[in-house]
Design a protein around this motif. Structure first.
Motif, short mmCIF file in Angstrom:
data_model
loop_
_atom_site.label_atom_id
_atom_site.label_comp_id
_atom_site.label_asym_id
_atom_site.label_seq_id
_atom_site.Cartn_x
_atom_site.Cartn_y
_atom_site.Cartn_z
N TRP A 165 60.71 -38.47 16.22
CA TRP A 165 59.38 -39.03 16.52
C TRP A 165 58.58 -39.23 15.24
CZ3 TRP A 165 57.09 -41.31 20.60
CH2 TRP A 165 55.73 -41.57 20.47
N HIS A 166 58.60 -38.23 14.37
CA HIS A 166 57.87 -38.32 13.10
C HIS A 166 58.36 -39.53 12.31
CE1 HIS A 166 56.38 -36.01 9.27
NE2 HIS A 166 56.10 -37.29 9.21
N HIS A 167 59.67 -39.71 12.29
CA HIS A 167 60.21 -40.84 11.55
C HIS A 167 59.69 -42.16 12.12
CE1 HIS A 167 63.10 -42.79 8.84
NE2 HIS A 167 63.05 -43.74 9.76
N ALA A 168 59.77 -42.29 13.45
CA ALA A 168 59.32 -43.53 14.08
C ALA A 168 57.83 -43.76 13.84
CB ALA A 168 59.62 -43.50 15.58
N ARG A 251 52.80 -36.78 23.13
CA ARG A 251 52.67 -37.03 21.68
C ARG A 251 51.21 -37.25 21.28
NH1 ARG A 251 57.33 -35.16 19.45
NH2 ARG A 251 59.13 -36.02 20.52
N ARG A 252 50.30 -36.81 22.10
CA ARG A 252 48.86 -37.03 21.89
C ARG A 252 48.39 -36.44 20.55
NH1 ARG A 252 44.21 -38.33 25.61
NH2 ARG A 252 42.59 -38.43 24.03
N SER A 253 49.02 -35.34 20.13
CA SER A 253 48.56 -34.67 18.90
C SER A 253 48.74 -35.56 17.66
CB SER A 253 49.31 -33.36 18.70
OG SER A 253 50.68 -33.62 18.53
N TRP A 254 49.56 -36.62 17.78
CA TRP A 254 49.75 -37.52 16.64
C TRP A 254 48.64 -38.55 16.52
CZ3 TRP A 254 53.97 -37.33 13.20
CH2 TRP A 254 54.91 -36.34 13.51
N ALA A 262 40.47 -41.03 18.59
CA ALA A 262 41.45 -40.29 19.40
C ALA A 262 40.82 -39.19 20.24
CB ALA A 262 42.51 -39.69 18.47
N ASP A 263 39.81 -38.52 19.69
CA ASP A 263 39.26 -37.37 20.41
C ASP A 263 38.33 -37.78 21.54
OD1 ASP A 263 40.67 -35.73 18.78
OD2 ASP A 263 39.03 -35.44 17.35
#
Ligand SMILES: NC(=O)c1ccc[n+]([C@@H]2O[C@H](COP(=O)([O-])OP(=O)(O)OC[C@H]3O[C@@H](n4cnc5c(N)ncnc54)[C@H](O)[C@@H]3O)[C@@H](O)[C@H]2O)c1
Length: 425
Positions: A165-168, A251-254, A262-263
């Protein structure tokens, strides 16, 4: 005598600068964040909110405007994107600031050298954010090497699993997807790992051979019928690990890293954002050029050797050091508890060295390195000799050159000596 407070100004108030300023606010006996510059006003505002003196905090619409003023702080945090580091760093040094400079220091060997020379001429301290050097894990590894427990280190194996996920998120859809507009992934992501290897060996690397490329996140691998953008209409939406709709829930934390609202945004607003943001694109249909796997073989001047693997398809960092007295294995971020084990060749005894946890509940953010760096910054900036800092620009130049050598080696299919890069290379 009252302790001097180090004043900080953030240039580029994105994710990194916000992290450092939030940590600084938890250390009010050491730091005061006094100013911030960013074309996106909300981001400067978020830094201002973290300042312990928000009312006197100065805000600017960009680096140029902040640097047009008289020097406002002792240290400028350079947290702009990779390609903008050079101009911001030079401008801030000319204005009198010492620097907390995000990696990569610059995006070409010539520019890194130019920064180093200018910092020397002006007598500025430049601390490069190689946060791993400040983690409990790598500090313990360094101590075990220095106390002789391992004997002489003849080889090393290191792996960085970026995580799918981080990579994408970062290297397919995100800021570092286009190598020509940011920096090669081996520099953008793995300059930390190369820096750690150079630091642990404590000697220059004299040869690098590298292979790798982009194999998976490509048009040819798109599922049949997948549209250009993620949507509930995509035939694989529910089963695709990369669906951008995951930014809505697991994946909301990203999201705060890339979406200013976002918040506060509603579910519907985030859905709408996904329909137009680069992070809403199908990962198989982007214009990404960053590699998704790369390996390096390295030789150091004493003849010691190391290999390094960077892959999208694993998570966390693993390190093995093979010394003449003992071998060491260490890992963190892999899902297992961070741990160092040492196996003594003579006795066969295996000693476990648990890794000390930081006091904060977000310990282990970058292996607790972000906090470690901010803990250390105050003392680092008081060193009479700028080169003596743990991650001074002088000590970081060589690891940057290893990354440039690796990229040249991968592209030109030849062995490259990092020391061959000279000014303008
Ligand atoms: N040390 C680490 O472990 C680590 C981790 C992630 C990223 N980084 C590096 O940190 C840097 C910042 O990354 P990020 O994720 O915070 O990026 P980001 O995009 O969130 O932040 C960059 C900010 O710079 C601002 N900016 C652009 N032009 C500007 C100008 N002229 N003046 C002032 N501000 C300007 C942007 O608006 C943005 O808010 C990058 O170079 C990245 O490679 C380091």
């Amino acid at each position: 005598m009252e302790k001097r407070i180090l004043r900080l100004a953030g240039i580029g108030c994105g994710a990194r600068t916000r992290t450092y300023c939030a940590l600084a606010a938890r250390m009010p006996d050491k730091y005061l964040v006094v100013a911030g510059a960013d074309p996106v006003a909300e981001r400067v505002e978020r830094v201002r909110e973290t300042s312990t003196r928000p009312n006197s905090f100065r805000t600017f619409p960009g680096a140029a405007e902040l640097l047009a003023e008289e020097q406002l702080a002792d240290v400028a945090i350079i947290g702009t994107q990779d390609r903008d580091h050079l101009a911001c760093a030079l401008g801030a040094m000319e204005r009198g600031y010492d620097l907390l400079l995000e990696k990569p220091a610059a995006t070409s060997p010539g520019d890194v050298r130019m920064l180093q020379e200018r910092a020397r001429e002006l007598g500025r301290r430049v601390l490069v954010c190689h946060v791993l050097r400040y983690t409990p894990l790598y500090r313990s590894v360094k101590n075990l090497i220095e106390d002789g427990s391992l004997g002489r280190i003849l080889s090393a194996q290191a792996t960085e699993g970026v995580g799918t996920w981080h990579h994408a998120h970062s290297f397919v859809r995100g800021h570092w997807a286009l190598t020509a507009e940011s920096s090669p992934m081996i520099l953008a992501k793995a300059c930390h790992d190369l820096d750690i290897l150079a630091w642990l060996f404590g000697e220059p690397c004299c040869a690098v051979r590298s292979f790798g490329g982009l194999a998976f996140f490509q048009h040819a691998n798109a599922p049949v019928g997948a549209p250009e953008r993620c949507s509930p209409d995509c035939p694989v939406e529910t089963s695709c690990a990369y669906s951008a709709l995951r930014y809505l829930d697991e994946r909301r934390s990203w999201l705060p890293l890339i979406y200013d609202r976002a918040d506060s945004a509603t579910h519907e607003e985030i859905r709408e954002w996904i329909t137009r943001s680069p992070w809403g694109r199908c990962v198989y249909r982007c214009d990404n050029t960053a590699v998704d796997h790369q390996i390096l073989a390295m030789e150091f001047v004493s003849g010691a050797t190391a290999t390094f693997t960077m892959t999208a398809f694993d998570k966390g960092r693993r390190l093995a050091l093979f010394g003449t007295r003992a071998s060491l294995r260490a890992e963190y971020g892999t899902g297992a508890e961070p741990l160092i084990t040492v196996c003594d060749h003579e006795t066969g005894a295996i000693t476990k060295h648990p890794v000390e946890r930081g006091p904060e509940k977000d310990a282990y953010g970058h292996g607790d390195g972000d906090r470690g760096l901010m803990e250390a910054l105050y003392e680092e900036m008081s060193h009479p000799d700028p080169a003596a800092m743990t991650t001074s620009l002088d000590t970081s130049v060589h690891s940057h050159l290893i990354a440039f050598a690796a990229e040249r080696s991968r592209l030109e299919q030849q062995t490259v000596d990092p020391r061959d890069f000279t000014n303008g290379a």
